[in-house]
Design a protein around this motif. Sequence first.
Motif, PDB file in Angstrom:
ATOM      1  N   ASP A 339      -3.864   0.112 -21.176  1.00  0.00           N
ATOM      2  CA  ASP A 339      -2.665   0.781 -20.685  1.00  0.00           C
ATOM      3  C   ASP A 339      -2.236   0.029 -19.426  1.00  0.00           C
ATOM      4  OD1 ASP A 339      -2.484   3.084 -22.516  1.00  0.00           O
ATOM      5  OD2 ASP A 339      -4.415   3.599 -21.644  1.00  0.00           O
ATOM      6  N   VAL A 491      -3.181   5.077 -13.481  1.00  0.00           N
ATOM      7  CA  VAL A 491      -3.023   6.249 -14.341  1.00  0.00           C
ATOM      8  C   VAL A 491      -4.409   6.681 -14.804  1.00  0.00           C
ATOM      9  CG1 VAL A 491      -2.088   7.100 -16.508  1.00  0.00           C
ATOM     10  CG2 VAL A 491      -0.737   5.556 -15.088  1.00  0.00           C
ATOM     11  N   TRP A 493      -6.656   8.848 -17.370  1.00  0.00           N
ATOM     12  CA  TRP A 493      -6.683   9.514 -18.672  1.00  0.00           C
ATOM     13  C   TRP A 493      -8.057  10.129 -18.874  1.00  0.00           C
ATOM     14  CZ3 TRP A 493      -2.157   9.961 -21.078  1.00  0.00           C
ATOM     15  CH2 TRP A 493      -1.167   9.014 -20.849  1.00  0.00           C
ATOM     16  N   VAL A 545       0.135  10.402 -15.766  1.00  0.00           N
ATOM     17  CA  VAL A 545       1.167   9.398 -15.883  1.00  0.00           C
ATOM     18  C   VAL A 545       2.514   9.970 -15.427  1.00  0.00           C
ATOM     19  CG1 VAL A 545       1.604   9.964 -18.307  1.00  0.00           C
ATOM     20  CG2 VAL A 545       2.210   7.708 -17.447  1.00  0.00           C
ATOM     21  N   THR A 546       3.315   9.173 -14.780  1.00  0.00           N
ATOM     22  CA  THR A 546       4.643   9.503 -14.246  1.00  0.00           C
ATOM     23  C   THR A 546       4.575  10.391 -13.006  1.00  0.00           C
ATOM     24  OG1 THR A 546       5.622   9.306 -16.444  1.00  0.00           O
ATOM     25  CG2 THR A 546       6.948  10.422 -14.765  1.00  0.00           C
ATOM     26  N   ASP A 641       5.369  10.265 -21.729  1.00  0.00           N
ATOM     27  CA  ASP A 641       4.862  10.118 -20.367  1.00  0.00           C
ATOM     28  C   ASP A 641       5.661  10.932 -19.358  1.00  0.00           C
ATOM     29  OD1 ASP A 641       3.033   8.412 -21.446  1.00  0.00           O
ATOM     30  OD2 ASP A 641       3.859   6.577 -20.568  1.00  0.00           O
ATOM     31  N   ASP A 642       6.948  11.187 -19.636  1.00  0.00           N
ATOM     32  CA  ASP A 642       7.774  11.946 -18.698  1.00  0.00           C
ATOM     33  C   ASP A 642       7.919  13.408 -19.118  1.00  0.00           C
ATOM     34  OD1 ASP A 642       9.320  11.548 -20.937  1.00  0.00           O
ATOM     35  OD2 ASP A 642      11.138  10.989 -19.833  1.00  0.00           O
TER      36      ASP A 642
END
Length: 671
Positions: A339, A491, A493, A545-546, A641-642
């Motif tokens: 990623d 990020v 995860w 993320v984001t 992601d958003d």
Amino acid sequence: MTVRKLTLSAAATTTVLLLCGSILGATSATAAGPATTTTSATGSTAAPVTTVPAPAATSEAPGAADLPTTLAPPSSGTTPEATVVRPAQGSAPATTAAAPPLALSSYDPKAGTAVLAPAGTEAAGGAAKAEAAPSGSAAPAAVAVQPGQLIDSPPTPAAPHGALVAVTGVRPAADGTVAVTTRPATLPELLGATSADLHSAISPAAFEVKPWISGLQVTTDLGPTSGSGSVSGGLGLSADATVPLPGGSSAQLSGSVELHPAVDFSYRGGLGLIDPQQARIGFTLGAHADWHVSAALTGSTGPVRIALASYSASPVVMVGVLPVVINLAFTLYADISADGTVTLDAEQAYDGTWGVHSDYTKGPGWTTTTDPGTSTVSPLRLDLRGSATAKAGLLAEASVALYDTVGVKASIEPYLRVAVNGSVLLDAAHPEPEVNGTVALYGGLDINGALMARLVVLGTPILEQDLPFLAFHREWPVTSWSAGQSPVPLVNWTTLSAGLIDDNQSAHLRTRPDWDPSALKASCPDGTRLLGLAHGSDNGLCGDVTRANLWGADHRYVVDHGGTYVTTDWAPGYTKAQCPAGSFVSGYSRNGRTLGVLCAESATPLGTAARTVWFDKGDNRPAVAGGGDFAYGFGKGQCADDEFVAGVAYSQPWWQLWAARPYALLCQKLA
């Protein structure tokens, strides 16, 4: 050692379990040991089985007797003989019939037809035309093979995985062959109330190996073979190849792997032909690997699975005078994912042994178990530059079956994961790593599997749905470094698994009362949110993320199990657990037929645009999906992601009526 178990409800599938148990019961008798066959990297020869006269059954035959179990004799290069037997009676196993030497020359399992030819003829070997049979040979064969008998054949060109069938009709031919109509037979019909128990390594010589990439060399270390049937040695691979990756890039793979496969079988028969008391089927797979991967990865790559080689073996075990066929197959993959953008050049070492098996006990039914054993993953050399989380592993997908009808399948992957922002250089010439930024290294082990429930009894499929194992996921930190410039935050995860025990990754919630008593539950690490769920398992995916640290400072939350905060029917026909406006899902729970969501109050206003993401028919994830394959083998839903998860729609699959499963996610915009 951690052992994880999942007991499947016998009440929901009683008939299936009994029938499945009856076939698996015989597997344990096979457990005695594998056949030693001759093989090379390109082919193998089926092990022969010779019919041996058996003592006549007596009325005083003891129940649950242990039959002597030995390896089949080495291959002679001829088509092996089939064994024609009278079915088991009471507690006694099947007994051989007075048939001339015959071999299975053709077999159509779908049509239920087969042809037996005199052993040693061209017809028995699969040739188009048989040699002239001795005068009068057709009559003895036709008389000896009668309806109601069983044909037990080791692997032949006509039946590569062997065959176990009951004869329903006989039609002799003048050339000495005998055409028969058949139905599938069960192993308890063959073994009766006998018992056996075995954990046995499979000889490397028994395997046929098919390389999938150029530059791959296959070796076998045969090792000594003892009279008791135990074998040692390993299957070796050495590679030096360049393989293409998505987006036009490529990866260089090199190194060596040594594998040590083994099978588990046990059986204790009952008094009825479909009523075993206990059975086990499974396998273990050990490995030693020194593996080197180098690639330039851009954006989100993976998981990319590169098939290296496939292995297959059909060892024959003699249980008394009765041959039983085990089929073991697995494919080895190199697994790469990332990623972000990173240049990866990593060499890693792995040592470990894992086990996967399924046990049947009369009454409770099936219990599936994943045994992670011992695993160590360590970096030998590392050169990373970029900003990404990258993973490199060796994935083995394996299955073990009897006569190609029932068994266990699983995927096992040890891996090394690295999170880097900046650069790191680690090798023998640099005892102290050269670091600019931050680097964290993790070792990991993923195990997924299923009981193969495609059982055929009397030609009728009873159940076409595999029964999944509980997935095992474990990751541990190896080391971390930080030096030089401050990097851009990574990020994060996190994979969640709440199949057997709670998986509360939230440090705050671990200090609070149980947020959903009596339920199995999982929560995301503080600072992340739920982004994905799997259908058919209890796995989930969290990320930041984001937007990170979305949860308010006062850590307010509510739990919903269905309907309280639903304003529109975004998943008609399904129960919906949904968060109130201004909250996001940061955890989930399951209590039988009920799912719940943990709703964390957001520190900032959230968007209202929403969409429904269905994933009960397969993966429904963004084209560039971060987080990797968080539930291998299951359909997965994941928000963009958003977005954040605002709700979960759930119901009960027809094959798993005792457990609710998610079918769709309500994905809502962050802003």
